[in-house]
Design a protein around this motif. Structure first.
Motif, mmCIF file in Angstrom:
data_model
loop_
_atom_site.group_PDB
_atom_site.id
_atom_site.type_symbol
_atom_site.label_atom_id
_atom_site.label_comp_id
_atom_site.label_asym_id
_atom_site.label_seq_id
_atom_site.Cartn_x
_atom_site.Cartn_y
_atom_site.Cartn_z
ATOM 1 N N ILE A 106 121.352 21.226 -4.563
ATOM 2 C CA ILE A 106 120.432 21.019 -5.697
ATOM 3 C C ILE A 106 121.384 20.686 -6.975
ATOM 4 N N VAL A 107 120.868 19.589 -7.687
ATOM 5 C CA VAL A 107 121.762 18.982 -8.735
ATOM 6 C C VAL A 107 120.585 19.115 -10.040
ATOM 7 N N PHE A 108 121.025 19.535 -11.297
ATOM 8 C CA PHE A 108 120.268 19.376 -12.272
ATOM 9 C C PHE A 108 120.822 19.063 -13.525
ATOM 10 N N SER A 109 120.141 18.517 -14.531
ATOM 11 C CA SER A 109 120.638 18.207 -15.948
ATOM 12 C C SER A 109 119.979 18.851 -16.856
ATOM 13 N N GLY A 110 120.896 20.157 -17.363
ATOM 14 C CA GLY A 110 120.395 21.044 -18.442
ATOM 15 C C GLY A 110 121.391 21.884 -18.887
ATOM 16 N N GLY A 111 121.000 23.018 -19.475
ATOM 17 C CA GLY A 111 121.899 24.014 -19.686
ATOM 18 C C GLY A 111 121.708 25.291 -19.242
ATOM 19 N N ASP A 112 121.948 26.274 -19.648
ATOM 20 C CA ASP A 112 121.932 27.824 -19.097
ATOM 21 C C ASP A 112 120.510 28.201 -18.888
ATOM 22 N N GLY A 113 119.660 27.919 -19.784
ATOM 23 C CA GLY A 113 118.051 28.211 -19.378
ATOM 24 C C GLY A 113 117.702 27.528 -18.015
ATOM 25 N N THR A 114 117.982 26.349 -18.013
ATOM 26 C CA THR A 114 117.672 25.636 -16.719
ATOM 27 C C THR A 114 118.325 26.173 -15.577
ATOM 28 N N ALA A 115 119.668 26.557 -15.562
ATOM 29 C CA ALA A 115 120.392 26.871 -14.671
ATOM 30 C C ALA A 115 119.695 28.380 -14.291
ATOM 31 N N ARG A 116 119.306 29.244 -15.217
ATOM 32 C CA ARG A 116 118.621 30.418 -14.864
ATOM 33 C C ARG A 116 117.208 30.109 -13.744
ATOM 34 N N ASP A 117 116.630 28.985 -14.369
ATOM 35 C CA ASP A 117 115.504 28.919 -13.598
ATOM 36 C C ASP A 117 115.801 28.324 -12.224
ATOM 37 N N VAL A 118 116.708 27.456 -11.988
ATOM 38 C CA VAL A 118 117.062 27.165 -10.758
ATOM 39 C C VAL A 118 117.576 28.218 -9.881
ATOM 40 N N ALA A 119 118.447 28.864 -10.283
ATOM 41 C CA ALA A 119 119.082 29.994 -9.643
ATOM 42 C C ALA A 119 118.207 31.099 -9.280
ATOM 43 N N GLY A 120 117.360 31.355 -10.132
ATOM 44 C CA GLY A 120 116.278 32.305 -9.888
ATOM 45 C C GLY A 120 115.522 32.199 -8.848
ATOM 46 N N VAL A 121 115.228 30.966 -8.384
ATOM 47 C CA VAL A 121 114.605 30.594 -7.292
ATOM 48 C C VAL A 121 115.683 30.536 -6.055
ATOM 49 N N VAL A 122 116.705 29.776 -6.069
ATOM 50 C CA VAL A 122 117.290 29.461 -4.793
ATOM 51 C C VAL A 122 118.553 30.491 -4.527
ATOM 52 N N GLY A 123 119.140 31.308 -5.669
ATOM 53 C CA GLY A 123 119.863 32.388 -5.640
ATOM 54 C C GLY A 123 121.270 31.441 -5.079
ATOM 55 N N SER A 124 121.729 31.961 -4.031
ATOM 56 C CA SER A 124 123.031 31.675 -3.183
ATOM 57 C C SER A 124 122.673 30.744 -2.251
ATOM 58 N N ARG A 125 121.404 30.613 -1.969
ATOM 59 C CA ARG A 125 121.099 30.096 -0.578
ATOM 60 C C ARG A 125 121.395 28.596 -0.534
ATOM 61 N N VAL A 126 121.292 27.878 -1.786
ATOM 62 C CA VAL A 126 121.582 26.417 -1.707
ATOM 63 C C VAL A 126 122.551 26.299 -2.751
ATOM 64 N N PRO A 127 123.795 25.456 -2.690
ATOM 65 C CA PRO A 127 124.729 25.371 -3.683
ATOM 66 C C PRO A 127 123.956 24.528 -4.921
ATOM 67 N N ILE A 128 124.440 24.639 -5.904
ATOM 68 C CA ILE A 128 123.719 24.084 -7.147
ATOM 69 C C ILE A 128 124.971 23.383 -8.211
ATOM 70 N N ILE A 129 124.763 22.123 -8.647
ATOM 71 C CA ILE A 129 125.679 21.628 -9.598
ATOM 72 C C ILE A 129 124.808 21.323 -10.796
ATOM 73 N N GLY A 130 125.416 21.954 -11.851
ATOM 74 C CA GLY A 130 124.803 21.641 -13.158
ATOM 75 C C GLY A 130 125.524 20.522 -14.052
ATOM 76 N N ILE A 131 124.728 19.470 -14.475
ATOM 77 C CA ILE A 131 125.237 18.266 -15.353
ATOM 78 C C ILE A 131 125.251 18.738 -16.594
ATOM 79 N N PRO A 132 126.244 18.961 -17.366
ATOM 80 C CA PRO A 132 126.203 19.767 -18.759
ATOM 81 C C PRO A 132 125.288 18.771 -19.756
ATOM 82 N N ALA A 133 124.059 19.295 -20.219
ATOM 83 C CA ALA A 133 123.214 18.615 -20.943
ATOM 84 C C ALA A 133 122.653 19.723 -21.894
#
Length: 378
Positions: A106-133
């Motif tokens: 999963i790749v997302f463009s956002g900040g820490d708040g968006t990272a919380r929303d994404v990780a709150g659902v997927v945890g460590s099950r799926v790797p994620i990459i944050g585009i710093p925005a």
């Protein structure tokens, strides 16, 4: 064929340049102050050059990802359509659908708040990459630049990168705007990892000897700041110590301008800074890198934008940091969103680290790290 979940938080980062220190719940206020979208542009920079990937991108409709993928020429399928302006719940819903579809990343463009929303659902099950925005990017899931995020995406899909677990951090934005940094850990996520391409999570150094050295730096700064110039002071405890010694009030987590021993602009936005520079004439900038991450510009103090730096002149950028922070910070980075300007700022620069003491430290453009810049590419 690999499947990638892709999301854009359209309002992420809009509060930075206008001095709001975050955008959560303040998107309309940011727009009223003249803020423009940041995340779609950062997403575009990350996706540039990836049209040859043999991957299917699952996304949300419109500005939440569909438009960015279409412009980049990437194959995509919409799995979620927001009923109105996008919300954090739309991010969470889309991520749940990504997991159900079995995405590899999963790749997302956002900040820490968006990272919380994404990780709150997927945890460590799926790797994620944050585009710093975002305005705040304290978590360790973010690439050092949009271009680095694209390189991480390519490398992970090619099977040449492993993952590591990292913490998801965020701050209380109401306290943050009031000048208190209250950072909390909200979870753990998995991120494709290559040291030069992924930022470290923010660290805060607070020891007795650190405070003493900050006082030494402040004493030296109070001397050279008597030259009549206007001084833009970035966020942080080291610049706050300079203001304290000068006897002026400093916005701890904001940007202020001081001239001749008095504050001439407090908690400034980008436009405030541009007007102040015009009125004050000769101006200099004093900033301190973020602990462990090493960002001198482009994180936390987006008010000091590429427009501001060009107006002041890169030669008038002054970096201050304690020796311990420099030792614990692998590299100094700039990410103003203007690669040409970042290249000008890059190179060996003096960093004031005591009373009339300085070290030479390499400053790198975040957009060039891993692409013929510092470190090895993929």
């Amino acid at each position: 064929m690999k499947k990638v979940g892709f999301l854009v938080n359209p309002v992420a980062g809009m509060g930075g340049a206008v001095g709001l220190k975050g955008t959560d719940g303040l998107a309309e206020e940011a727009r009223a102050r003249g803020a423009v979208p940041v995340a779609p542009q950062r997403a575009a920079a990350a996706l540039a050059g990836l049209a040859d990937l043999d991957a299917l991108f699952l996304t949300a409709a419109g500005e939440m990802g569909e438009e960015s993928l279409r412009r980049a020429g990437l194959r995509s399928r919409v799995v979620h359509r927001p009923s109105g302006p996008s919300t954090a719940e739309d991010t969470r819903v889309a991520c749940r659908l990504f997991v159900e579809e079995g995405v590899d990343l999963i790749v997302f463009s956002g900040g820490d708040g968006t990272a919380r929303d994404v990780a709150g659902v997927v945890g460590s099950r799926v790797p994620i990459i944050g585009i710093p925005a975002g305005v705040k990017m304290h978590s360790g899931v973010f690439a050092v630049s949009p271009r680095a995020a694209g390189e991480l995406l390519r490398g992970y899909l090619a099977g040449v990168l492993r993952t590591r677990e990292t913490e998801i951090l965020d701050v209380d934005e109401e306290k943050y705007r009031a000048g208190t940094l209250d950072t909390q850990i909200y979870g753990v996520a998995s991120v494709p990892y290559l040291p030069v391409l992924v930022q470290e999570r923010k660290q805060i150094y607070s020891a007795t000897d650190e405070e003493e050295i900050k006082e030494e730096i402040a004493a030296f700064a109070s001397e050279f700041m008597r030259d009549g110039s206007a001084y833009i002071l970035g966020a942080g405890t080291t610049t706050a110590k300079i203001a304290e010694l000068l006897g002026v009030e400093k916005t701890l987590l904001g940007v202020d301008v001081v001239q001749d021993g008095r504050t001439i602009c407090r908690d400034a936005s980008e436009e405030d800074l541009l007007r102040t520079i015009e009125a004050a004439g000769r101006t200099k900038i004093v900033v301190s890198p973020i602990g462990a991450q090493g960002f001198v510009l482009g994180r936390g103090s987006q008010q000091i934008s590429s427009r501001v730096l060009r107006r002041v002149g890169p030669e008038n950028l002054i970096i201050v940091a304690t020796p311990h922070k420099l030792k614990e910070t692998p590299r100094l980075l700039v990410d103003t969103g203007d690669p040409e300007l970042d290249a000008v700022v890059s190179g060996k620069r003096l960093v004031i680290c005591g009373y009339r003491i300085a070290q030479r430290k390499e400053v790198a453009s975040a957009s060039m790290v891993g692409r013929g810049g510092e470190g090895e590419g993929l």
